[in-house]
Design a protein around this motif. Structure first.
Motif, mmCIF file in Angstrom:
data_model
loop_
_atom_site.group_PDB
_atom_site.id
_atom_site.type_symbol
_atom_site.label_atom_id
_atom_site.label_comp_id
_atom_site.label_asym_id
_atom_site.label_seq_id
_atom_site.Cartn_x
_atom_site.Cartn_y
_atom_site.Cartn_z
ATOM 1 N N PHE A 57 0.814 -1.218 0.000
ATOM 2 C CA PHE A 57 0.000 0.000 0.000
ATOM 3 C C PHE A 57 0.852 1.274 0.000
ATOM 4 O O PHE A 57 0.315 2.381 -0.064
ATOM 5 C CB PHE A 57 -0.981 -0.017 1.182
ATOM 6 N N ASP A 63 -4.570 1.290 -3.112
ATOM 7 C CA ASP A 63 -5.875 1.209 -2.442
ATOM 8 C C ASP A 63 -7.012 1.264 -3.459
ATOM 9 O O ASP A 63 -8.019 0.556 -3.334
ATOM 10 C CB ASP A 63 -6.005 2.326 -1.397
ATOM 11 N N ALA A 205 -1.384 -7.094 -1.747
ATOM 12 C CA ALA A 205 -2.355 -6.158 -1.164
ATOM 13 C C ALA A 205 -3.733 -6.818 -1.021
ATOM 14 O O ALA A 205 -4.385 -6.692 0.016
ATOM 15 C CB ALA A 205 -2.461 -4.907 -2.045
#
Length: 563
Positions: A57, A63, A205
């Motif tokens: 991130f 994101d 992620a």
């Protein structure tokens, strides 16, 4: 070859690191030359840990990418994983698609056709997505410059997530997320990831959102290590950790597709060099000779018998590629020899029937032979296509920019590029390219350079030294195999040419009447006269092992020698 001795660090720095690590001065010197200055950095170098892999991130837009994929899954959307046809692209597609398919079925893959679509995101691929109801495309190892293609997809209400590692242009595509550590506005701590490496950050992620750790993703690192080796990115920092663990997976528990290739080649333990020269060409051969989707099919297969069938097909593609490559290289060499009416700074060759899938390899072979910036052209539809390769230190991309008035389009980087032009522009381009290179290249760059880490005495070469140097692996850009120089050497009288046409050189060396160590010089057979009659000579070499009838002994792997 030009021999360039790397600067030796300050003696007090060598002594300080030597004391801290309890190693001899030579090892301390080699480490300092690699930017390692203290115990903590040395520990990180010799003992990479999964904890060294950065938080995904930290990459700009990560994101946004994760949110869009999670939304697609929640709404039962179809996801198309799109990637280039080379090793980096096909491994990245195999990685991301197989990870998503672990828990979500509506995922398919798309590799563009080298011949009908060309490199990167294609209009044809976007049309395929529209026709088959895909509303999200994840592009890997391509896309950061695909402004018009992403806009075209947007008109069709298809979103893009781009995972790339190439340098962006001044403008970015209107994608949902652009993951690229080379973005100027991205503060990710390591910007030398390959395309598959960026794909790994994406699944890292996604996994973290599902309560999974980096340790859970280790089985995917065989793909990442292969892409790191094949794409010739630096094996430093995060890449070193990814390659280190990826090699462990390849050698202990590789995916079924790799297992099928390794079973064919019957090699026990693979190094990163083996990955580059054994596994990568086979994966690449699919896209060169047939279609890159064959490579993805092999890399995502979970049934061993089916994988063996795929591997057998790909082995045939690789044999065909090798035969074509040899045949075209010979024809190209003859062209260069026939046109040697003047001393040229470049090699530019063309034949309309040469296979587009191997001209890049041929350009590399010609560069090795003549050591000049090189272009190999073939006919591609109503245009000419070329692959360009350069010599160390010369930016062929900049040289092509200097010829842009003759070129329709081009892309690439400092040492390798591709271009297309109209056939009527070929002669003008050839003259312009020669002019630009001759006016801008340092003539010294037309002689291959070998960088030497340190001078050494033969008596310093011990099994312990080799054991420690082997722990410097995996080797690659930013951490090359150490090269040494020894002076005032003599062959003991047993020197000879070996192999087909005696093209290799085998010696037994002493220095000041001491030492006696075996040496092999591949493709150095013509240097036998330098060593004849126990004449004194100097040599540059790496350290190696020779296994013969169950016995393992130290030997020097000669790079060059001179009287």
């Amino acid at each position: 070859m030009r021999w360039t001795l790397k600067p030796k660090p300050e003696e007090e720095d060598i002594q300080r690191l030597s004391d801290a690590l309890q190693v001899d001065g030579l090892i301390a010197q080699l480490l300092l030359q690699r930017g390692i200055t203290n115990y903590a950095e040395a520990k990180r170098f010799f003992r990479p840990q999964l904890s060294h892999i950065h938080n995904p991130f930290l990459m700009k837009d990560m994101d946004l990418a994760v949110d869009r994929i999670e939304r697609a899954i929640a709404h039962n959307e179809n996801i198309l994983v799109f990637g280039d046809y080379d090793v980096d692209g096909t491994t990245a597609v195999a990685l991301v698609s197989s990870y998503l398919q672990e828990y979500y079925p509506n995922v398919a893959t798309y590799i563009p056709d080298r011949y009908t679509e060309g490199y990167g995101v294609s209009f044809q691929g976007i049309d395929f997505a529209e026709d088959n109801g895909f509303s999200l495309i994840i592009a890997l190892d391509c896309g950061v410059k695909a402004i018009d293609k992403v806009a075209y997809a947007k008109e069709k209400e298809i979103d893009f997530i781009i995972c790339d590692h190439h340098r962006p242009g001044n403008e970015l595509p209107e994608a949902i997320a652009i993951l690229d550590p080379k973005r100027e506005d991205c503060n990710y701590p390591y910007d030398e990831l390959c395309g598959c490496g960026v794909g790994f950050k994406l699944i890292q992620a996604l996994a973290s959102k599902n309560g999974r750790t980096t340790e859970d993703l280790v089985p995917y690192l065989d793909l990442v290590a292969t892409a790191i080796g094949a794409d010739i990115v630096p094996i430093t920092g995060e890449n070193r950790t990814l390659a280190y663990y990826g090699l462990q997976v390849i050698n202990s528990n590789p995916r079924i597709g790799f297992r099928a290739i390794i079973d064919q080649i019957k090699k026990e333990e693979l190094t990163i060099t083996d990955v580059v020269f054994i596994i990568a060409p086979r994966i690449n051969a699919a896209g060169r000779m047939k279609h890159g989707q064959h490579a993805v099919n092999l890399l995502t297969e979970i049934d061993l018998e089916q994988a063996r069938k795929f591997a057998k097909e790909i082995e045939q593609f690789n044999l065909d590629r090798r035969n074509l490559d040899q045949e075209i290289t010979q024809e190209a060499l003859i062209q260069i020899q026939e046109n040697k009416e003047e001393e040229r700074f470049t090699s530019v060759v063309f034949k309309d029937t040469w296979h587009k899938g191997v001209i890049g390899i041929v350009a590399s072979r010609l560069t090795e032979t003549y050591y000049r910036p090189t272009l190999v052209f073939t006919k591609s539809g109503d245009r000419l296509s070329a692959s360009a390769r350069s010599v160390k230190g010369f930016d062929v991309y900049n040289a092509l920019e200097g010829c842009s008035d003759c070129i329709e389009q081009f892309g690439g980087h400092k040492y390798a590029a591709g271009l297309t032009l109209l056939e009527g522009q070929y002669e003008a381009f050839k003259q312009q390219f020669e002019k630009v290179v001759s006016e801008t290249i340092d003539p010294n760059l037309l002689t291959p350079e070998i960088k030497v880490d340190a001078r050494i005495e033969l008596t310093d070469i011990t099994p312990k030294l080799l054991r420690i140097i082997k722990q410097f692996a995996p080797f690659g850009p930013g951490n090359m195999t150490p090269i040494f120089m020894a002076e005032n050497l003599h062959d003991t009288g047993y020197g000879k040419g070996v192999g087909e046409n005696e093209k290799h050189l085998k010696l037994s060396l002493v220095q000041n009447g001491m030492g006696s160590i075996g040496a092999i010089g591949f493709n150095l057979g013509e240097k036998l006269s330098v060593t004849a009659n126990k004449k004194s000579f100097d040599a540059v070499f790496s350290l190696d092992e020779n296994e013969w009838q169950g016995r393992v002994s130290l030997q020097l792997k000669l790079k060059d020698l001179r009287g």
